[in-house]
Design a protein around this motif. Structure first.
Motif, PDB file in Angstrom:
ATOM      1  N   PRO A 448      23.506 -18.680 -49.301  1.00 41.30           N
ATOM      2  CA  PRO A 448      24.978 -18.606 -49.266  1.00 41.30           C
ATOM      3  C   PRO A 448      25.553 -19.583 -48.268  1.00 41.30           C
ATOM      4  O   PRO A 448      24.863 -20.067 -47.361  1.00 41.30           O
ATOM      5  N   ASN A 449      26.817 -19.886 -48.442  1.00 39.01           N
ATOM      6  CA  ASN A 449      27.473 -20.826 -47.542  1.00 39.01           C
ATOM      7  C   ASN A 449      27.426 -20.316 -46.104  1.00 39.01           C
ATOM      8  O   ASN A 449      27.699 -19.146 -45.838  1.00 39.01           O
ATOM      9  N   PRO A 450      27.082 -21.189 -45.164  1.00 40.26           N
ATOM     10  CA  PRO A 450      26.937 -20.758 -43.768  1.00 40.26           C
ATOM     11  C   PRO A 450      28.283 -20.602 -43.071  1.00 40.26           C
ATOM     12  O   PRO A 450      28.596 -21.327 -42.111  1.00 40.26           O
ATOM     13  N   ASP A 451      29.090 -19.680 -43.509  1.00 41.86           N
ATOM     14  CA  ASP A 451      30.388 -19.462 -42.881  1.00 41.86           C
ATOM     15  C   ASP A 451      30.203 -18.869 -41.485  1.00 41.86           C
ATOM     16  O   ASP A 451      29.414 -17.955 -41.282  1.00 41.86           O
ATOM     17  N   GLY A 452      30.980 -19.372 -40.540  1.00 46.27           N
ATOM     18  CA  GLY A 452      30.933 -18.857 -39.183  1.00 46.27           C
ATOM     19  C   GLY A 452      29.920 -19.533 -38.288  1.00 46.27           C
ATOM     20  O   GLY A 452      29.916 -19.292 -37.080  1.00 46.27           O
ATOM     21  N   VAL A 453      29.058 -20.385 -38.820  1.00 47.49           N
ATOM     22  CA  VAL A 453      28.071 -21.100 -38.012  1.00 47.49           C
ATOM     23  C   VAL A 453      28.692 -22.398 -37.529  1.00 47.49           C
ATOM     24  O   VAL A 453      29.178 -23.201 -38.327  1.00 47.49           O
ATOM     25  N   HIS A 511      21.310 -16.885 -41.364  1.00 44.06           N
ATOM     26  CA  HIS A 511      20.776 -18.051 -42.060  1.00 44.06           C
ATOM     27  C   HIS A 511      19.547 -18.603 -41.349  1.00 44.06           C
ATOM     28  O   HIS A 511      18.669 -19.192 -41.981  1.00 44.06           O
ATOM     29  N   PHE A 512      19.478 -18.428 -40.036  1.00 46.75           N
ATOM     30  CA  PHE A 512      18.364 -18.982 -39.269  1.00 46.75           C
ATOM     31  C   PHE A 512      17.041 -18.405 -39.737  1.00 46.75           C
ATOM     32  O   PHE A 512      16.041 -19.125 -39.867  1.00 46.75           O
TER      33      PHE A 512
END
Length: 932
Positions: A448-453, A511-512
Motif C-alpha cells: 500500500p501507499n506509504p502514507d505518513g512516512v 512498511h518497514f
C-alpha cells in the motif's frame, strides 16, 4: 427398508446347545468361600456343619448363557443392510458426483455406489444423466446405462476444488426442462459456496427423489498455513467433521521423499482447526520440501514448500555498539524486531570486523545487514565480494559513518555524494519529504501507499544514466530512497536513511517490516554455499504437478505456465493445477487451498425432503463388533462376581495400604545431595579481576623506548593529578601491545603517533576499530602541533596518522565546540592545550550539524570513540620519580601545564561519565527563570 443377514448362518446351529450349557452350569456351583480364622474360633465352630451350595444361582447361570449366545451370534457375522436400489420412475436418473481432491480416498466406493444406481436404472429402463463437479467440460445429456458406465469408468478424482454451480448449470441445460426422477448427489461433504448451497441448487431442478450420498466426513482434513518460525515450523490444519477427537501425525519430507521429522496433530472434541509443531533447527527445516498428514492421501492434506518457505539466516552488523539504556537509538533495534519472526538473526561475537565478518560468512548467511557501517577492514572486501557472487544479499543503511566513507566503496550500489542532505532545517528550503507510491514492478510491488512516512535526512546518489533502473523506492520529489545493484548471483541494496528513527520515521512504520521481509526473501535460502539462484521470471512452466491422492508427478498434461504477479497471489485452477512451477534450479509452489481456508459441511435451506445415505460399503453395518463387546463386558462382570463370592474384596483394604506404603517409599527416597562445585578458574583470571576492579589509563607501546617512556611518565603524572584533584583513584598506567593485549578493560587508550615506529599490522588496526565500536575511545596524539586534520600542513607523524585512520571506520570529526561536554565535564575550559598549544582537539561531529553537545548517535553514552590532537598531552603530563616535570612546555609556561592537566582530567571525566553534563547548557536559562 432394513434387512438383517448373516455372513455364516451355519454357525447359528450352535444356539441349539444352549439348553445343555444351562444344565451344565446349574450342576457346577461356585467354589466355597475360604476364610482364615484364629485358632480359638476354630474350636468354637468345630461342631458346626460345613455347608456347600448345591447349584449355581439362577442369575449367574443366565449371565453365562447370554455370554455364550453373544459369542455364537458374533461368529455368525450379522450385517444390517439398507436397500438403496429402488429408483423413482418419473424421470431420468441424474448422478452428480464430486470428483475433487476430497473424493480421492473413497473413489472406488464412490464409483461402486454410482454403478449400483446405474444398474438399477438399467433394470427399470431409465435414461441416465451423469456429471462430475471437478471437470472443466463435460456432456450431461441423459443417455443409456452403458454410456453412463463408460463415463464413470473414465472419470478420475482431480486435485482441485469442486465447482458445483457450473455443474448444476450443465445438468440443467442437458435436461432441457425435463424433471429428474431420482437425483443422487455423491458428495464429499464440503460446502464450496456459502451464498447458494449445493443442495439448494440441486433442489431447484425439482427432482422427485433427492438423495445425498456421503462418505465418512471424519477422514477429510487439510493443511493450510505453514509458518517457519524462529524455533519451529507450524502447520495449520482444518477438518470437516469436528465432533469426535482425532489424533494424527504431520510428517515433513525432503525433495527425495524421505521423512525428516514428524509432529503430532491433535483435534480435540468440537475442534475443527488446530496447529502442528515441528521443532527442529532451521537448517533441517530448510530441507523440508513438503508437509503431509499421514493417513490422509489427498491433495488437500499436502502442503508443498518452495524457497519462499525456507527461513533465512541474516547476519546483523552495526557501525557502533549503542547503549542498552537507550534501545530505541540503537541502529539494529528496529531491524531485529522487523525480521525476528521471519529469519534466524545472528550477530558477530567480536566487534573486530576483520575477524567477525569472516566468522559470519562461515555460517553461510543468506543476507547481511549493515547499519551505518562506513569503511570496512581492507581484508574483508574480497571474501564479501565472493559471498555476493555466490548469491548473497547485502542490505546497508545509511548514517554519518557511511556519509563520510569513500565514494568508490565497491559495496554500495550507487555512487554517493559526500555528506548528507537535510530537509526542514534552518538553511533548507525543503520540508520533510514523503515517500512516493511503490512502483508496480520490483520487490515492493503491491504494497500500500506509504502514507505518513517522511524523511528528514538522507544520503544522495550521484545522477547516472541507469539510476532509475537501480531505484526500488523513492521520495515524492524523485530522490532515490532504496537502490539496488546486482553483483554476480547476489545483490547489494542500500537504504539512503538510517536504521533508527533519527533520519526518517520509516523504521517505526508498518512498511518497514514488509520491505525488509521481501528483501530478505530475495536472498538464496542456502546462503553462499548454494548454487546461484535462477533468475526470477514472470512466467514459470509446470515442472511437477500434484495428483488428487497427494503425490507429485512429472506428467504435466494440459497445464499452462504459471504467471506470477506480486500483487495477486496465484490460485489453483484447471489451467494451473497445484504443483511446482519452474525447474529444478528454482521453482514456485502452488498449493490447492489458500492460507485462510476452512472446511464447512454442506447445508441446505430447501423445503423438499432429502434422503441421506452412505456410500457402498458404509451402508452395510456389521453387528459382530458390538456382540463381541457385549460378550467381553459379560465376561468381565462374571469374573468380578466370582471374586466377590470368594471374598477377594475383603482383603482389598490391606493390599491397598501396602501398595500405598511402597509408593510413598519410592516417592520419598532421598537422593544423595551433591555438594561438588565446579572449578572453572583459568590462568590469568587474577589479572582480569584486577583490571576490572581498578580503573587504569593505558597507552600504546610504539617500540621506541623514548616515546614509550614519555607516555608512561605522562599517564603516571595524570594519574597523580586525578588522585589529588578528583574522587577517582586510578591504578598505575599500563602499556599495551594492541596486537595481543585485551583492550576492553580500559576506557581510554592514549596513542602517541610516531612516523619512525613500525606500522601496526592490519589485524592490530582492526582490533582498535573493534575497540572503538564497542564503546572505547582512542586519543591519537601526533605531538607536532598539527593534529593531522583541517589544515594544509603535514608532517611525518600526520601522514602516519592518516595511514592508520585509512583502515578504520571513523565518524565525521570536528574541533571541540565551545559548549561541548568536554569543556565542562570537570573544569570549565576554552581550549585543550598540552606541551604545545597549536592544535585543536578533534571529536566526533554531531550528525545534525549543531555544535552543542556530543552526538546522541555515538557509542558509549554519547562519548566520542576518537580524539585527535597534536599538542603532545603526555609530554605536558610527564613527571619523574621526584615529581618534577620531564619536558618543558612550548612556550615555557607552568600555567599552560596546569591547563594541560585540567584538559586530561576533563577527558577522563568525559570518558567515565558520558554526556550527563550536557544539560549544563540550559543552566543560564534556568537561572534566568529563577531570578524572575
Amino acid at each position: 427398508m432394513n434387512a438383517l443377514s448373516f455372513a455364516t448362518p451355519a454357525v447359528l446351529g450352535a444356539l441349539l446347545a444352549l439348553p445343555l450349557i444351562w444344565w451344565l452350569l446349574r450342576l457346577t456351583p461356585p467354589r466355597p468361600q475360604q476364610e482364615v480364622f484364629p485358632p480359638l474360633k476354630i474350636l468354637a465352630r468345630v461342631l458346626k456343619r460345613e455347608e456347600t451350595p448345591a447349584k449355581s444361582p439362577w442369575w449367574l447361570t443366565a449371565l453365562r448363557i447370554a455370554l455364550a449366545a453373544a459369542i455364537i451370534l458374533a461368529l455368525a457375522g450379522p450385517v444390517l443392510n439398507r436397500d438403496t436400489t429402488a429408483l423413482s420412475t418419473s424421470g431420468p436418473l441424474t448422478l452428480v458426483i464430486d470428483n475433487g481432491w476430497a473424493a480421492a480416498p473413497d473413489w472406488e466406493r464412490r464409483t461402486q455406489t454410482a454403478a449400483t444406481l446405474i444398474d438399477a436404472a438399467e433394470r427399470a429402463d431409465l435414461p441416465v444423466s451423469i456429471a462430475f463437479t471437478a471437470e472443466q467440460a463435460q456432456d450431461a445429456t441423459p443417455g443409456t446405462a452403458a454410456g453412463a458406465r463408460e463415463k464413470l469408468a473414465a472419470a478420475r478424482p482431480r486435485p482441485l476444488a469442486t465447482d458445483r454451480a457450473r455443474t448444476v448449470e450443465t445438468v440443467a441445460a442437458a435436461l432441457d426442462g425435463a424433471t429428474p426422477g431420482t437425483l443422487a448427489f455423491l458428495t464429499d461433504g464440503i460446502e464450496t459456496d456459502a451464498q447458494t448451497p449445493a443442495l439448494d441448487r440441486l433442489a431447484n431442478l425439482r427432482p422427485a427423489d433427492l438423495r445425498v450420498i456421503q462418505a465418512d466426513a471424519a477422514r477429510i482434513a487439510a493443511l493450510t498455513t505453514v509458518t517457519n518460525g524462529a524455533t519451529s515450523m507450524s502447520a495449520r490444519a482444518v477438518r470437516l467433521d469436528g465432533a469426535a477427537p482425532l489424533v494424527a501425525t504431520v510428517s515433513a519430507l525432503d525433495a527425495q521423499g524421505r521423512v525428516i521429522a514428524s509432529g503430532p496433530l491433535t483435534f480435540g472434541p468440537g475442534e475443527r482447526e488446530t496447529t502442528a509443531e515441528l521443532n527442529l533447527p532451521f537448517e533441517l527445516r530448510n530441507d523440508f520440501a513438503r508437509l503431509q498428514i499421514d493417513g490422509f492421501q489427498t491433495a488437500g492434506a499436502v502442503r508443498l514448500l518452495d524457497d519462499g518457505f525456507k527461513r533465512r539466516r541474516v547476519a546483523l552488523i552495526s557501525g557502533e555498539s549503542g547503549s542498552d539504556f537507550q534501545p530505541l537509538l540503537q541502529p539494529l533495534y528496529y531491524i531485529e524486531r522487523a525480521l525476528g519472526p521471519y529469519a534466524d538473526l545472528v550477530k558477530p561475537d567480536s566487534p573486530d570486523l576483520a575477524t567477525a565478518i569472516p566468522a559470519l560468512l562461515e555460517q553461510n548467511p543468506s543476507a547481511i545487514i549493515m547499519a551505518d557501517v562506513g569503511r570496512l577492514p581492507a581484508g574483508v572486501y574480497e571474501p564479501m565480494q565472493r559471498w555476493l557472487a555466490n548469491g548473497g544479499t547485502l542490505i546497508r543503511f545509511a548514517g554519518s559513518r557511511l556519509a563520510a566513507a569513500p565514494a568508490d566503496d565497491p559495496l554500495v550500489p550507487v555512487l554517493l555524494r559526500q555528506g548528507e542532505r537535510a530537509f526542514g532545517g534552518a538553511l533548507s528550503w525543503s520540508e520533510p519529504q514523503p515517500l512516493a507510491p511503490f512502483p508496480p514492478t520490483g520487490p515492493f510491488a503491491g504494497l500500500p501507499n506509504p502514507d505518513g512516512v517522511t524523511v528528514t535526512r538522507q544520503v544522495l546518489a550521484e545522477p547516472v544514466p541507469d539510476l532509475a533502473q537501480r531505484t526500488l523506492a523513492s521520495l515524492a520529489d524523485g530522490t532515490p530512497l532504496v537502490t539496488m545493484k546486482d553483483d554476480g548471483a547476489g545483490r547489494i541494496i542500500l537504504f539512503h536513511v538510517s536504521a533508527e528513527a533519527t533520519w526518517s520515521n520509516l523504521p517505526i512504520s508498518g512498511h518497514f517490516v514488509e520491505m525488509l521481509r521481501r528483501l530478505v526473501q530475495l536472498s538464496r535460502s542456502g546462503g553462499v554455499s548454494a548454487e546461484a539462484q535462477a533468475a526470477a521470471t514472470a512466467t514459470l512452466p509446470p515442472w511437477r504437478l500434484l495428483t488428487a491422492n497427494g503425490s507429485l508427478t512429472a506428467e504435466t498434461g494440459n497445464a499452462r505456465p504459471l504467471t506470477l504477479n506480486p500483487a495477486t497471489p496465484p490460485k489453483a485452477s484447471h489451467d494451473t493445477p497445484p504443483g511446482l512451477y519452474g525447474s529444478e534450479d528454482g521453482f514456485t509452489a502452488l498449493n490447492l487451498l489458500p492460507a485462510d481456508a476452512t472446511l464447512e459441511p454442506i447445508a441446505s435451506s430447501a423445503a423438499m425432503p432429502v434422503t441421506r445415505l452412505a456410500l457402498a460399503g458404509d451402508s452395510a453395518r456389521p453387528l459382530s463388533p458390538w456382540l463381541y463387546l457385549a460378550a467381553f463386558l459379560m465376561l468381565l462382570a462374571d469374573g468380578l462376581i466370582m471374586l466377590f463370592i470368594n471374598g477377594a474384596f475383603r482383603r482389598l483394604p490391606k493390599a491397598a495400604a501396602a501398595a500405598a506404603a511402597l509408593a510413598a517409599l519410592a516417592f520419598l527416597a532421598p537422593l544423595a545431595p551433591d555438594y561438588a562445585r565446579a572449578d572453572d578458574s583459568r590462568p590469568g583470571d587474577e589479572l582480569i579481576l584486577d583490571r576490572l576492579k581498578t580503573t587504569r589509563l593505558a597507552y600504546v607501546t610504539t617500540g621506541e623506548p623514548e616515546v614509550d617512556r614519555i607516555s608512561q611518565q605522562g599517564l603516571a603524572g595524570l594519574t597523580d593529578f586525578l588522585l589529588w584533584r578528583t574522587a577517582l583513584e586510578p591504578g598505575q598506567p599500563v602499556g599495551l601491545d594492541i596486537a595481543k593485549d585485551e583492550l576492553a578493560f580500559y576506557p581510554l587508550i592514549y596513542w602517541p603517533v610516531s612516523a619512525t615506529a613500525p606500522m601496526p599490522s592490519p589485524e592490530a588496526i582492526s582490533r582498535i576499530d573493534a575497540y572503538m565500536r564497542a564503546g572505547g575511545t582512542v586519543l591519537f596524539d601526533t605531538r607536532d602541533q598539527i593534529g593531522g586534520l583541517g589544515g594544509t600542513q603535514t608532517s611525518p607523524n600526520t601522514e602516519r596518522l592518516q595511514a592508520i585512520l585509512g583502515n578504520i571506520d571513523i565518524p565525521p570529526l570536528e574541533p571541540v565546540p565551545e559548549n561541548h561536554v568536554l569543556a565542562r565535564s570537570f573544569y570549565l575550559l576554552h581550549d585543550f592545550t598540552g606541551r604545545y598549544n597549536g592544535s585543536p582537539l578533534w571529536v566526533e561531529a554531531r550528525s545534525d550539524g549543531r555544535a552543542s553537545a556530543t552526538s546522541l548517535s555515538s557509542s558509549g553514552d554519547g562519548v566520542s570513540p576518537i580524539l585527535i590532537t597534536g599538542n603532545d598531552f603526555a609530554g605536558a603530563w610527564a613527571i619523574d620519580d621526584a615529581g618534577n616535570a620531564v619536558l618543558p612546555t612550548v612556550p615555557a609556561d607552568e600555567t599552560q601545564r596546569e591547563h594541560a592537566f585540567r584538559a586530561g582530567v576533563n577527558i577522563m571525566m568525559y570518558m567515565l561519565t558520558g554526556n550527563y553534563k550536557a544539560d549544563q547548557v540550559h543552566i543560564p536559562a534556568l537561572l534566568e527563570r529563577l531570578g524572575q
